[in-house]
Design a protein around this motif. Structure first.
Motif, PDB file in Angstrom:
ATOM      1  N   VAL A  74    -130.822 -25.524 -54.347  1.00 39.13           N
ATOM      2  CA  VAL A  74    -129.676 -24.840 -53.559  1.00 39.13           C
ATOM      3  C   VAL A  74    -128.920 -23.707 -54.905  1.00 39.13           C
ATOM      4  O   VAL A  74    -128.741 -23.408 -55.908  1.00 39.13           O
ATOM      5  N   LEU A  75    -129.711 -22.222 -54.103  1.00 42.49           N
ATOM      6  CA  LEU A  75    -129.243 -21.267 -54.918  1.00 42.49           C
ATOM      7  C   LEU A  75    -127.815 -20.020 -54.009  1.00 42.49           C
ATOM      8  O   LEU A  75    -128.664 -20.099 -52.562  1.00 42.49           O
ATOM      9  N   ASP A  76    -126.860 -19.744 -54.550  1.00 45.18           N
ATOM     10  CA  ASP A  76    -125.634 -19.659 -53.756  1.00 45.18           C
ATOM     11  C   ASP A  76    -125.493 -18.030 -54.071  1.00 45.18           C
ATOM     12  O   ASP A  76    -125.649 -17.178 -55.098  1.00 45.18           O
ATOM     13  N   PHE A  77    -125.864 -17.114 -52.872  1.00 48.78           N
ATOM     14  CA  PHE A  77    -126.059 -15.760 -52.822  1.00 48.78           C
ATOM     15  C   PHE A  77    -124.272 -15.236 -52.533  1.00 48.78           C
ATOM     16  O   PHE A  77    -124.264 -15.896 -50.583  1.00 48.78           O
ATOM     17  N   GLY A  89    -127.730  -9.128 -45.576  1.00 46.48           N
ATOM     18  CA  GLY A  89    -129.151  -8.928 -44.699  1.00 46.48           C
ATOM     19  C   GLY A  89    -130.592  -8.826 -45.686  1.00 46.48           C
ATOM     20  O   GLY A  89    -131.683  -8.993 -45.762  1.00 46.48           O
ATOM     21  N   GLY A  90    -130.319  -7.736 -46.700  1.00 46.01           N
ATOM     22  CA  GLY A  90    -132.022  -6.773 -47.245  1.00 46.01           C
ATOM     23  C   GLY A  90    -131.665  -7.554 -48.440  1.00 46.01           C
ATOM     24  O   GLY A  90    -132.765  -7.459 -48.836  1.00 46.01           O
ATOM     25  N   VAL A  91    -130.046  -8.385 -49.034  1.00 42.08           N
ATOM     26  CA  VAL A  91    -131.463  -9.451 -49.915  1.00 42.08           C
ATOM     27  C   VAL A  91    -132.059 -10.240 -49.969  1.00 42.08           C
ATOM     28  O   VAL A  91    -132.895 -10.815 -50.120  1.00 42.08           O
ATOM     29  N   LEU A  92    -132.122 -10.971 -48.399  1.00 40.78           N
ATOM     30  CA  LEU A  92    -132.364 -12.166 -47.796  1.00 40.78           C
ATOM     31  C   LEU A  92    -133.798 -11.933 -47.788  1.00 40.78           C
ATOM     32  O   LEU A  92    -135.224 -12.149 -48.269  1.00 40.78           O
ATOM     33  N   ALA A  93    -134.002 -10.653 -47.217  1.00 33.77           N
ATOM     34  CA  ALA A  93    -135.229 -10.234 -46.961  1.00 33.77           C
ATOM     35  C   ALA A  93    -135.930  -9.542 -48.397  1.00 33.77           C
ATOM     36  O   ALA A  93    -137.440  -9.694 -47.722  1.00 33.77           O
ATOM     37  N   ARG A 102    -134.596 -21.411 -50.880  1.00 33.16           N
ATOM     38  CA  ARG A 102    -133.582 -21.958 -51.867  1.00 33.16           C
ATOM     39  C   ARG A 102    -132.117 -21.686 -51.701  1.00 33.16           C
ATOM     40  O   ARG A 102    -131.579 -21.896 -51.802  1.00 33.16           O
ATOM     41  N   THR A 103    -132.067 -19.853 -51.280  1.00 32.61           N
ATOM     42  CA  THR A 103    -130.575 -19.444 -51.305  1.00 32.61           C
ATOM     43  C   THR A 103    -129.789 -19.988 -49.772  1.00 32.61           C
ATOM     44  O   THR A 103    -130.790 -19.754 -48.873  1.00 32.61           O
ATOM     45  N   ARG A 104    -128.514 -20.318 -49.876  1.00 34.23           N
ATOM     46  CA  ARG A 104    -127.600 -19.900 -49.071  1.00 34.23           C
ATOM     47  C   ARG A 104    -126.914 -18.802 -49.523  1.00 34.23           C
ATOM     48  O   ARG A 104    -125.924 -18.639 -50.460  1.00 34.23           O
ATOM     49  N   ALA A 105    -127.008 -18.239 -48.177  1.00 35.44           N
ATOM     50  CA  ALA A 105    -126.289 -17.007 -48.301  1.00 35.44           C
ATOM     51  C   ALA A 105    -125.137 -17.146 -47.409  1.00 35.44           C
ATOM     52  O   ALA A 105    -124.914 -17.539 -46.160  1.00 35.44           O
ATOM     53  N   TYR A 106    -123.819 -16.480 -48.006  1.00 26.58           N
ATOM     54  CA  TYR A 106    -122.211 -16.264 -47.341  1.00 26.58           C
ATOM     55  C   TYR A 106    -122.268 -14.741 -46.912  1.00 26.58           C
ATOM     56  O   TYR A 106    -122.560 -13.697 -47.984  1.00 26.58           O
ATOM     57  N   ALA A 107    -121.240 -14.153 -46.499  1.00 25.30           N
ATOM     58  CA  ALA A 107    -121.214 -13.221 -45.687  1.00 25.30           C
ATOM     59  C   ALA A 107    -119.419 -13.436 -45.683  1.00 25.30           C
ATOM     60  O   ALA A 107    -118.914 -14.413 -44.993  1.00 25.30           O
ATOM     61  N   VAL A 108    -118.499 -13.005 -46.757  1.00 25.35           N
ATOM     62  CA  VAL A 108    -117.204 -13.027 -46.929  1.00 25.35           C
ATOM     63  C   VAL A 108    -116.568 -11.656 -46.443  1.00 25.35           C
ATOM     64  O   VAL A 108    -116.892 -10.788 -46.804  1.00 25.35           O
ATOM     65  N   GLU A 109    -115.565 -11.802 -45.285  1.00 25.04           N
ATOM     66  CA  GLU A 109    -115.223 -10.727 -44.581  1.00 25.04           C
ATOM     67  C   GLU A 109    -114.634 -11.179 -43.710  1.00 25.04           C
ATOM     68  O   GLU A 109    -114.354 -12.050 -42.780  1.00 25.04           O
ATOM     69  N   ILE A 110    -113.170 -10.307 -43.402  1.00 25.91           N
ATOM     70  CA  ILE A 110    -112.165 -10.687 -42.440  1.00 25.91           C
ATOM     71  C   ILE A 110    -113.107  -9.498 -40.941  1.00 25.91           C
ATOM     72  O   ILE A 110    -112.009 -10.460 -39.712  1.00 25.91           O
ATOM     73  N   ALA A 111    -113.497  -9.042 -40.541  1.00 24.72           N
ATOM     74  CA  ALA A 111    -113.810  -9.061 -40.058  1.00 24.72           C
ATOM     75  C   ALA A 111    -114.438  -9.760 -38.892  1.00 24.72           C
ATOM     76  O   ALA A 111    -115.660 -10.971 -39.114  1.00 24.72           O
ATOM     77  N   ASP A 112    -114.865  -9.860 -38.063  1.00 25.68           N
ATOM     78  CA  ASP A 112    -115.293 -11.041 -36.835  1.00 25.68           C
ATOM     79  C   ASP A 112    -117.235 -10.943 -37.454  1.00 25.68           C
ATOM     80  O   ASP A 112    -117.189  -9.893 -37.310  1.00 25.68           O
ATOM     81  N   ARG A 113    -117.529 -11.729 -37.095  1.00 24.07           N
ATOM     82  CA  ARG A 113    -118.709 -11.841 -37.591  1.00 24.07           C
ATOM     83  C   ARG A 113    -119.687 -10.418 -36.335  1.00 24.07           C
ATOM     84  O   ARG A 113    -119.907 -10.925 -34.816  1.00 24.07           O
ATOM     85  N   PRO A 114    -120.871  -9.655 -36.637  1.00 23.40           N
ATOM     86  CA  PRO A 114    -121.282  -9.215 -36.002  1.00 23.40           C
ATOM     87  C   PRO A 114    -122.298 -10.244 -35.275  1.00 23.40           C
ATOM     88  O   PRO A 114    -123.150 -10.735 -35.494  1.00 23.40           O
ATOM     89  N   GLY A 116    -126.081 -10.555 -33.911  1.00 26.85           N
ATOM     90  CA  GLY A 116    -127.295 -10.320 -34.063  1.00 26.85           C
ATOM     91  C   GLY A 116    -127.782 -10.404 -35.691  1.00 26.85           C
ATOM     92  O   GLY A 116    -128.663 -10.321 -36.204  1.00 26.85           O
ATOM     93  N   LEU A 117    -126.984 -11.140 -36.238  1.00 25.53           N
ATOM     94  CA  LEU A 117    -127.070 -11.570 -37.270  1.00 25.53           C
ATOM     95  C   LEU A 117    -128.009 -12.500 -38.347  1.00 25.53           C
ATOM     96  O   LEU A 117    -128.098 -13.843 -37.221  1.00 25.53           O
ATOM     97  N   ASP A 118    -128.095 -12.551 -39.043  1.00 25.19           N
ATOM     98  CA  ASP A 118    -130.128 -13.484 -39.563  1.00 25.19           C
ATOM     99  C   ASP A 118    -129.079 -15.088 -39.546  1.00 25.19           C
ATOM    100  O   ASP A 118    -127.817 -14.783 -40.422  1.00 25.19           O
ATOM    101  N   GLY A 119    -129.467 -15.895 -38.327  1.00 24.97           N
ATOM    102  CA  GLY A 119    -129.137 -16.932 -38.227  1.00 24.97           C
ATOM    103  C   GLY A 119    -128.633 -17.768 -39.861  1.00 24.97           C
ATOM    104  O   GLY A 119    -128.017 -18.837 -40.308  1.00 24.97           O
ATOM    105  N   ARG A 120    -129.267 -17.299 -40.914  1.00 27.76           N
ATOM    106  CA  ARG A 120    -129.024 -17.890 -42.160  1.00 27.76           C
ATOM    107  C   ARG A 120    -128.315 -17.725 -43.132  1.00 27.76           C
ATOM    108  O   ARG A 120    -127.400 -18.223 -43.458  1.00 27.76           O
ATOM    109  N   ILE A 121    -127.480 -16.499 -42.462  1.00 24.45           N
ATOM    110  CA  ILE A 121    -126.258 -16.640 -43.314  1.00 24.45           C
ATOM    111  C   ILE A 121    -124.336 -16.692 -42.901  1.00 24.45           C
ATOM    112  O   ILE A 121    -124.621 -16.751 -41.332  1.00 24.45           O
ATOM    113  N   THR A 122    -124.044 -17.355 -43.704  1.00 25.74           N
ATOM    114  CA  THR A 122    -122.826 -17.539 -43.188  1.00 25.74           C
ATOM    115  C   THR A 122    -121.828 -17.115 -43.284  1.00 25.74           C
ATOM    116  O   THR A 122    -121.563 -16.949 -44.404  1.00 25.74           O
TER     117      THR A 122
END
Length: 404
Positions: A74-77, A89-93, A102-114, A116-122
């Motif tokens: 498991v590789l974290d981004f 999203g661009g990195v995953l693509a 193997r990549t576990r992708a996280y987006a850290v943000e105070i705003a709500d999840r947009p 249509g975001l890629d479902g692989r992104i937490t």
């Protein structure tokens, strides 16, 4: 500006207060700039929006980190201050299929999840507890609110107080940890009117972020300055609808200030190792655009604060959030142009002969070269600073790990 102390304002409309508190409310409080329905779209853009080449370069960096880690299962981004998720999203693509799997992708943000975001992104409002991989903070630290100080007529640095309409006056002299930080990282001559921004909250925010990395690399990218070239009147400014404007802490504009990245570098662990390019960092401003922004995330409410005193301890090991011992390698500063060139992004024009043999390919390559040139341009995005903090691995920009 008059020399006065603050008056107690009402709860709904507070009186003048320090810029750190005022900006925290204006940017991230109820109805704040980064909570408004339209978000920061149209106000400014970052390297992420200048070209997809930036995300591809970050993907190459993640692959180098992956190799240095021995290609874990498991590789974290982690994209800190993810805005609308454009970078992650661009990195995953851009990742090779085997790495993306193997990549576990996280987006850290105070705003709500947009939508249509890629479902692989937490989508998270705080950093994950433990990161093995790459933590990447693009134009995040510049929006961690800081206090502003100004030298008065007696040569004493005093806190600048600001009202909601942007009007300012001087408050009390700077004391305590803020005064210690100022003396070490931004010493001000006793000349009336000189200004500085107290970067201590950013040091602590960066130390807290690095603290989550068990093994891998933490990177902060921002417009920056270093001790030998601090701006004499500070850098606090605002952005609204693609234009630079006076900073007004009423939620109507972005409020930002350049980052003392050398101070941040010293916060998590052993003293940083300046590169030859560190002294060329000039701190370019936000670039107006009509595209959505990679909106920053503030740590003030959600991230633990790690005292910067830990940066003075001589051992090169530290204990992360999980309590495990980690090896902190020396941090390094370099300009974005040097970082991107180390990631094989040069901006070189395609050979003219290609125009004859494959005109369409030549046009595509020429457009790509133009985008790369913008990302690495002196006086612009190329002057942004990159702060690299390896944890338990070699610096992946010094040389590519074997086997890639």
């Amino acid at each position: 500006m008059t020399d006065e102390t603050t008056a107690e304002g009402s709860r709904a409309h507070p009186g003048p207060r320090g810029w750190r508190a005022a900006a925290e409310t204006a940017l991230y409080g109820p109805g704040g700039f980064y909570r408004r329905p339209e978000g920061p779209a149209g106000h400014f853009r970052t390297s992420v929006h200048a070209s997809p080449l930036f995300a591809r370069a970050v993907a190459r960096l993640l692959c180098r980190v992956d190799a240095a880690l021995g290609r874990p299962a498991v590789l974290d981004f982690v994209d800190v201050g993810a805005g609308r998720g454009e970078l992650v999203g661009g990195v995953l693509a851009a990742l090779p299929a085997d790495v993306a799997a193997r990549t576990r992708a996280y987006a850290v943000e105070i705003a709500d999840r947009p939508a249509g975001l890629d479902g692989r992104i937490t989508w998270l409002s705080d950093l994950p507890d433990a990161v093995t991989g790459l933590l990447f903070a693009n134009e995040w630290l510049d929006n961690v609110p800081v206090d502003v100080v100004e030298v008065d007529s007696a040569g004493v640095p005093r806190l600048v107080l600001v009202a909601e309409d942007g009007s300012e006056r001087l408050g009390d002299p700077v004391t305590g940890a803020a005064a210690d930080w100022l003396a070490r990282w931004w010493p001000l001559p006793a000349e009336e009117g000189l200004r500085a921004e107290i970067g201590l909250p950013r040091d602590r925010a960066w130390a807290a972020a690095v603290d989550r990395v068990v093994r891998g690399l933490a990177v902060a990218v921002d417009y920056a300055h270093t001790l030998d070239a601090r701006p004499p009147f500070g850098t606090l400014t605002g952005f609204r609808e693609g234009r630079e404007t006076a900073p007004v802490p009423d939620g109507s504009c972005d409020i930002t200030a350049h980052v003392a990245l050398d101070a941040c570098a010293a916060a998590p662990g052993p003293p940083y190792t300046p590169s030859g390019t560190a002294r060329t960092l000039s701190g370019a401003a936000h670039r107006p655009a009509d595209t959505p922004s990679d909106a920053p995330f503030t740590p003030a409410r959600n991230m633990p604060h790690t005292p910067p005193d830990t940066a003075q301890e001589p051992p090169s090991t530290a204990h992360g959030a999980s309590g495990t011992a980690r090896e902190l390698r020396p941090a390094r500063l370099l300009a974005q142009r040097a970082a991107l060139r180390a990631l094989d992004l040069t901006g070189a024009r395609p050979p003219l002969a290609l125009a004859s043999t494959d005109p369409a390919a030549y046009v595509r390559a020429l457009a790509s070269a133009g985008e790369a040139a913008e990302l690495t341009a002196p006086g612009g995005l190329g002057d942004f600073g990159w702060l690299l903090q390896p944890v338990g691995i070699p610096d992946p920009l010094e040389r590519e790990p074997e086997g890639r």
